[in-house]
Design a protein around this motif. Sequence first.
Motif, short mmCIF file in Angstrom:
data_model
loop_
_atom_site.label_atom_id
_atom_site.label_comp_id
_atom_site.label_asym_id
_atom_site.label_seq_id
_atom_site.Cartn_x
_atom_site.Cartn_y
_atom_site.Cartn_z
N PHE A 75 1.29 -1.60 -0.10
CA PHE A 75 0.21 0.14 -0.03
C PHE A 75 0.92 1.07 -0.29
O PHE A 75 1.22 2.18 -1.13
CB PHE A 75 -1.15 0.08 1.56
CG PHE A 75 -1.58 1.15 1.30
CD1 PHE A 75 -2.93 0.60 0.70
CD2 PHE A 75 -1.16 2.51 1.86
CE1 PHE A 75 -4.12 2.42 0.52
CE2 PHE A 75 -2.29 3.34 1.77
CZ PHE A 75 -3.78 3.38 1.25
N VAL A 76 2.03 1.31 0.80
CA VAL A 76 2.60 2.59 0.78
C VAL A 76 3.58 2.47 -0.53
O VAL A 76 3.79 3.73 -0.15
CB VAL A 76 4.04 2.43 2.40
CG1 VAL A 76 2.93 2.63 3.73
CG2 VAL A 76 4.51 1.74 2.83
N ALA A 77 3.44 1.58 -0.91
CA ALA A 77 4.74 2.19 -2.00
C ALA A 77 4.17 2.16 -3.13
O ALA A 77 3.91 2.73 -3.97
CB ALA A 77 5.32 -0.19 -2.65
N LYS A 78 2.76 1.95 -3.45
CA LYS A 78 1.52 1.90 -4.20
C LYS A 78 1.61 3.34 -3.87
O LYS A 78 1.42 4.55 -5.09
CB LYS A 78 0.67 1.11 -4.76
CG LYS A 78 -0.98 1.79 -5.85
CD LYS A 78 -1.92 0.70 -5.31
CE LYS A 78 -2.58 0.95 -5.91
NZ LYS A 78 -4.05 -0.21 -6.16
N HIS A 79 1.08 4.05 -2.82
CA HIS A 79 0.76 5.27 -2.68
C HIS A 79 1.82 6.38 -2.16
O HIS A 79 1.35 7.52 -1.99
CB HIS A 79 -0.39 5.54 -1.75
CG HIS A 79 -1.81 5.02 -2.31
ND1 HIS A 79 -2.78 5.32 -2.98
CD2 HIS A 79 -2.07 3.29 -1.71
CE1 HIS A 79 -3.61 4.50 -3.26
NE2 HIS A 79 -3.14 3.05 -2.39
N ASN A 80 3.02 6.44 -2.28
CA ASN A 80 4.17 7.12 -2.37
C ASN A 80 4.37 7.22 -1.38
O ASN A 80 4.62 9.43 -0.69
CB ASN A 80 4.69 7.97 -3.18
CG ASN A 80 4.46 7.73 -4.82
OD1 ASN A 80 5.06 6.54 -5.18
ND2 ASN A 80 3.89 8.00 -5.61
N VAL A 81 4.08 6.31 -0.29
CA VAL A 81 3.88 7.38 1.93
C VAL A 81 5.05 7.37 1.92
O VAL A 81 5.80 6.14 1.68
CB VAL A 81 3.02 6.36 2.24
CG1 VAL A 81 2.94 6.61 3.66
CG2 VAL A 81 1.39 6.80 1.68
N VAL A 82 5.81 8.44 2.56
CA VAL A 82 6.77 8.28 3.34
C VAL A 82 6.98 7.50 4.69
O VAL A 82 5.97 7.71 5.73
CB VAL A 82 7.35 9.73 3.90
CG1 VAL A 82 8.39 9.63 4.41
CG2 VAL A 82 7.90 10.64 2.16
#
Length: 288
Positions: free
Chosen positions: A84-91
Amino acid sequence: MAIRKLLLPLTGTAAGEAALATALTIARAWNAHVTALHVRVDSRDVAPLAGEGLSGAMIEEMMSATEKESNERAHAVRAMFERFVAKHNVVVQEAHPGADYASASFAAVTGREEDIVAQQARLADLTVVPHPDSGDEASSSDALHAVLFDSGRPVLISPQIEQPRIGTRVGIAWNGTAESASSVQAALPWMQRAEAVAILSAEGYQRRGPGAPELMSYLALHGVHAHPISFRSIGGSVGAGLLAAATDFGCDLMSMGAYSHSRLRQLILGGVTRHVLEHAKLPVMMNR
């Protein structure tokens, strides 16, 4: 008060990714940090079953199976978070004071979920919990009720479907109780930033305490212009009427007090809290 820290208990259910999306939407609106927390089942919790006539070998086998299942679930939840964080470019980092961007981190601990979640929620501005699966009994959600009854902090129930916006049109479910007053306090930062605010009230919902006009005057002192919306029960259900009014208003965040009546009474007879938990399709913030 700004929202700076969100807690997100993840159990690995199908609703987990939608809850991640909800938490991220809120975090980006407030430049907040999301702590995704997975509580692993302690295999030693099955040991008390030895007193139920099970042999030592059977207990050992149950503990081994519990440990295996716990490991698999923890791995699946961590993988979901990372995707999820990779897909949405989350720090991905630990919470950083003064950050002007949204960030997230993941933690996995072992113990009793309701205890750990309630304790961690006490130092979070908001706890986001996944919506109960459609086949589950909403009132049995341990994490949800742990936060409501044992943290002193607000909890937000994520809808099952990701929402494009949260908190631009805020509805306050008002019935004059201490619980609804607590919900107003929790929602005040949202109301001060919202495009529109509505006070949702009904004759059959009101308890002893201030009415909607008094709440309007109070909110005006905080710079919030709210307008009243009076609703009626639908099919004898106050909860259904409340959700219909929120939908008609275009509400993308509703704040309400939870369990003005006892939890047992609502479990047996039903109630507004239970109806909203089971049927809401929008983000709902609850307080005790």
